[in-house]
Design a protein around this motif. Structure first.
Motif, PDB file in Angstrom:
ATOM      1  N   GLY A   6       0.815  -1.214   0.000  1.00  0.00           N
ATOM      2  CA  GLY A   6       0.000   0.000   0.000  1.00  0.00           C
ATOM      3  C   GLY A   6       0.843   1.255   0.000  1.00  0.00           C
ATOM      4  O   GLY A   6       0.828   2.026  -0.976  1.00  0.00           O
ATOM      5  N   PRO A   7       1.618   1.518   1.065  1.00  0.00           N
ATOM      6  CA  PRO A   7       2.476   2.709   1.047  1.00  0.00           C
ATOM      7  C   PRO A   7       3.587   2.633  -0.005  1.00  0.00           C
ATOM      8  O   PRO A   7       4.034   3.665  -0.523  1.00  0.00           O
ATOM      9  N   ALA A   8       4.054   1.418  -0.339  1.00  0.00           N
ATOM     10  CA  ALA A   8       5.125   1.301  -1.339  1.00  0.00           C
ATOM     11  C   ALA A   8       4.643   1.735  -2.724  1.00  0.00           C
ATOM     12  O   ALA A   8       5.384   2.393  -3.474  1.00  0.00           O
ATOM     13  N   THR A   9       3.412   1.382  -3.077  1.00  0.00           N
ATOM     14  CA  THR A   9       2.890   1.787  -4.385  1.00  0.00           C
ATOM     15  C   THR A   9       2.615   3.282  -4.449  1.00  0.00           C
ATOM     16  O   THR A   9       2.578   3.860  -5.544  1.00  0.00           O
ATOM     17  N   GLY A  42      11.312 -10.091  -5.089  1.00  0.00           N
ATOM     18  CA  GLY A  42      11.222 -10.714  -6.404  1.00  0.00           C
ATOM     19  C   GLY A  42      10.213 -10.013  -7.292  1.00  0.00           C
ATOM     20  O   GLY A  42      10.447  -9.817  -8.494  1.00  0.00           O
ATOM     21  N   ALA A  43       9.070  -9.615  -6.694  1.00  0.00           N
ATOM     22  CA  ALA A  43       8.063  -8.887  -7.467  1.00  0.00           C
ATOM     23  C   ALA A  43       8.611  -7.554  -7.958  1.00  0.00           C
ATOM     24  O   ALA A  43       8.336  -7.122  -9.085  1.00  0.00           O
ATOM     25  N   ALA A  44       9.376  -6.876  -7.116  1.00  0.00           N
ATOM     26  CA  ALA A  44       9.953  -5.590  -7.508  1.00  0.00           C
ATOM     27  C   ALA A  44      10.950  -5.744  -8.656  1.00  0.00           C
ATOM     28  O   ALA A  44      10.955  -4.939  -9.600  1.00  0.00           O
ATOM     29  N   TRP A  45      11.817  -6.772  -8.577  1.00  0.00           N
ATOM     30  CA  TRP A  45      12.780  -6.994  -9.652  1.00  0.00           C
ATOM     31  C   TRP A  45      12.077  -7.311 -10.975  1.00  0.00           C
ATOM     32  O   TRP A  45      12.480  -6.820 -12.043  1.00  0.00           O
ATOM     33  N   GLY A  91       8.347  -2.610   2.583  1.00  0.00           N
ATOM     34  CA  GLY A  91       8.008  -1.578   1.611  1.00  0.00           C
ATOM     35  C   GLY A  91       9.235  -0.899   1.036  1.00  0.00           C
ATOM     36  O   GLY A  91       9.292  -0.602  -0.164  1.00  0.00           O
ATOM     37  N   ASN A  92      10.241  -0.663   1.867  1.00  0.00           N
ATOM     38  CA  ASN A  92      11.448   0.008   1.387  1.00  0.00           C
ATOM     39  C   ASN A  92      12.222  -0.879   0.418  1.00  0.00           C
ATOM     40  O   ASN A  92      12.827  -0.378  -0.549  1.00  0.00           O
ATOM     41  N   THR A  93      12.233  -2.176   0.644  1.00  0.00           N
ATOM     42  CA  THR A  93      12.869  -3.097  -0.309  1.00  0.00           C
ATOM     43  C   THR A  93      12.241  -2.974  -1.679  1.00  0.00           C
ATOM     44  O   THR A  93      12.929  -2.899  -2.711  1.00  0.00           O
ATOM     45  N   TYR A  94      10.919  -2.924  -1.702  1.00  0.00           N
ATOM     46  CA  TYR A  94      10.189  -2.801  -2.963  1.00  0.00           C
ATOM     47  C   TYR A  94      10.496  -1.471  -3.644  1.00  0.00           C
ATOM     48  O   TYR A  94      10.748  -1.408  -4.855  1.00  0.00           O
TER      49      TYR A  94
END
Length: 551
Positions: free
Chosen positions: A147-150, A289-292, A228-231
């Protein structure tokens, strides 16, 4: 540099600057080939992008329209009459585009253009929706952290959509004036802005991403910040490529080409989906993994967008630093759009902030509903793009006709109203009947079901809203769009405040979104139906635009 005001071309005879002593022999052969071959109706409906003449008309173009030479006025009266007839024939043939068709034929042409364009807008939310579905199967905490990451990765990125809107508007306007050199120069300038903004966002996410997530999540949800920060850090690596890709994509859409960008984003979506499955499910990398997978797919999409633009005869690797006058001309168009997008992003961010303060299950449910909502709303975005691509010619182009512009808007609203109801039913039905697609958590599903009614009411009017706002942007009524969006933000924020303080929970947030959407469509419709609106007023002063000219 030279600033020129956009004006209507007069119907004066087309003059040959190279004719000095023996023009009749050279010119008498040209009219037949020029009037019957050069301006074929099928070419005129398209973007009229390729001005490379063929056969005998090549000789006419190279000898007749050189702006740097002077005309010898010793031409005969017969030549002037031939030029008058030729000009009249050219203007009649050029009018055989989308504007002169019946409403049903217009709808078919709009669908033909907006169909592929729909895929462009779907791919972005589809990537986020895939991330949501895959991550939700493994961890509710990581799902809530999305949520906050997006907000940082997606909603803050929407602020820079002014680059896309400005590029599309400028390209469509220049093509309406039949100026290919200006189009190339504008693309080069907007690519420069895209690169600068991309690197600014890269540095922001690198050094301030964690701070933004902590401030947004609040002390009660500090456990969401690491995931979230990783993403955010991984997705942030793609910012320069993302914004350059937006400029290239919008340039193609301004040329009324939606197939080239669609192919690029189709490949990107496939890469993202396969990457999510492999990295998250089989290798267990989770949110990282989703972020990459998303980051790599965005870089690939940007490269393919640039290549698609190169194939149209433009140099998408050419970047030009704008002069001061050009910078001011771009800012005059982009600044109102920027403020409008900031206001819209601020409201959606406020929604997520309010939901985040309600607990992990509530914010997880809000994340699912907001992603499905975003997936549905993008189906209306091609209607806005259609208006921005086709309206400029009817509002302030060489074929100006406000009656035809109103007919085109009627077609767009017909499609928008139908599409809104269909999307509302589908968008409401999926979380209602198949919630396990996103999460097996019964508490999250329960929260999702509480917001189905305002979800439908907000979604049903969104495509029509896009049609109206796209028309306002095409007419460059940007000041009204800016101030009306600020008013809608204040109205929606007031409802959200009352709902939050009254303890209405997540349904209160979604009723605030419904009020925000209905306020947008009401104000835009009232503006366009006004006698002083862009579709009724004959005052051309508002359509004056600066022409960016290469040195």
């Amino acid at each position: 540099m030279q600033a020129k005001t956009l004006t209507h071309p007069s119907l004066t005879p087309l003059q040959n600057p190279n004719i000095k002593s023996s023009p009749p022999i050279l010119f008498r052969k040209a009219p037949i080939a020029f009037s019957t071959r050069r301006f074929h109706p099928s070419l005129l409906f398209c973007c009229s992008r390729n001005f490379t003449p063929q056969n005998r008309s090549h000789r006419w173009k190279s000898y007749c329209i050189s702006p740097s030479q002077e005309l010898n006025y010793g031409s005969s009266e017969a030549l002037v009459e031939d030029e008058d007839d030729e000009e009249e024939t050219r203007m009649n043939i050029k009018g055989q585009g989308l504007a002169n068709q019946s409403i049903w034929n217009q709808i078919k042409k709009i669908v033909k253009f907006s169909g592929p364009a729909t895929g462009l807008w779907i791919c972005g939310p589809l990537m986020s929706l895939i991330d949501t579905a895959v991550i939700g199967q493994g961890s509710s905490v990581e799902l809530a952290a999305l949520g906050p990451a997006t907000v940082v990765c997606d909603y803050m990125g929407y602020v820079f959509m002014f680059l896309a809107v400005a590029t599309s508007n400028m390209v469509a306007t220049s093509l309406a004036r039949r100026d290919k050199n200006e189009v190339q120069h504008q693309i080069s300038i907007m690519l420069f802005f895209g690169l600068i903004c991309g690197f600014l966002m890269l540095f922001f996410t690198r050094f301030f991403g964690s701070w933004a997530l902590t401030a947004f999540s609040g002390p009660k949800n500090a456990h969401l910040v690491p995931s979230g920060n990783t993403y955010v850090q991984i997705r942030g690596l793609a910012w320069p490529a993302v914004l350059v890709g937006w400029v290239a994509q919008s340039a193609s859409l301004g040329m009324r080409d939606s197939w080239g960008p669609l192919k690029a984003l189709a490949v990107a979506s496939a890469i993202n989906g396969i990457g999510d499955v492999v990295l998250c499910i089989f290798l267990g990398y989770g949110i990282a993994g989703a972020a990459w997978a998303t980051m790599v797919s965005q870089v690939v999409a940007a490269y393919m967008m640039v290549e698609a633009l190169n194939k149209k005869g433009y140099n998408a690797f050419s970047v030009s630093i704008p002069s001061l006058s050009e910078l001011l001309a771009v800012l005059a168009l982009a600044a109102p759009v920027f403020l409008t997008l900031v206001t819209k992003v601020a409201f959606y961010s406020l929604l997520i902030y309010s939901a985040t303060s309600m607990g992990t299950h509530t914010v997880a449910a809000h994340q699912v509903m907001l992603q499905t909502y975003g997936m549905c709303t993008v189906w209306g975005e091609p209607l806005s793009q259609t208006a921005q691509s086709f309206m400029p010619e009817l509002i302030y182009g060489v074929n100006r006709s406000l009656a035809k512009a109103r007919l085109l808007l009627k077609s767009l609203l017909t499609i928008g109203a139908t599409l809104g109801v269909v999307l509302g039913l589908i968008g409401m039905g999926v979380p209602w009947l198949f919630p396990n697609i996103f999460t097996p958590d019964p508490k999250v599903i329960q929260e999702m079901h509480k917001v189905l009614l305002p979800y439908f009411l907000a979604l049903a009017v969104t495509p029509s809203t896009h049609s109206l706002e796209g028309t306002l942007m095409a007419g460059r009524d940007l000041r009204f769009i800016c101030f009306s969006m600020i008013g809608c933000f204040a109205f929606g924020a007031l409802i959200l405040l009352l709902a939050s303080t009254g303890g209405y929970g997540l349904p209160g947030c979604w009723f605030a979104l419904m009020g925000f959407q209905w306020a947008r469509i009401s104000l835009s419709l009232q503006r366009l139906l006004s006698p002083n609106g862009i579709l009724y007023s004959e005052d051309l002063s508002r359509y004056e635009v600066k022409k960016l000219t290469a040195s």
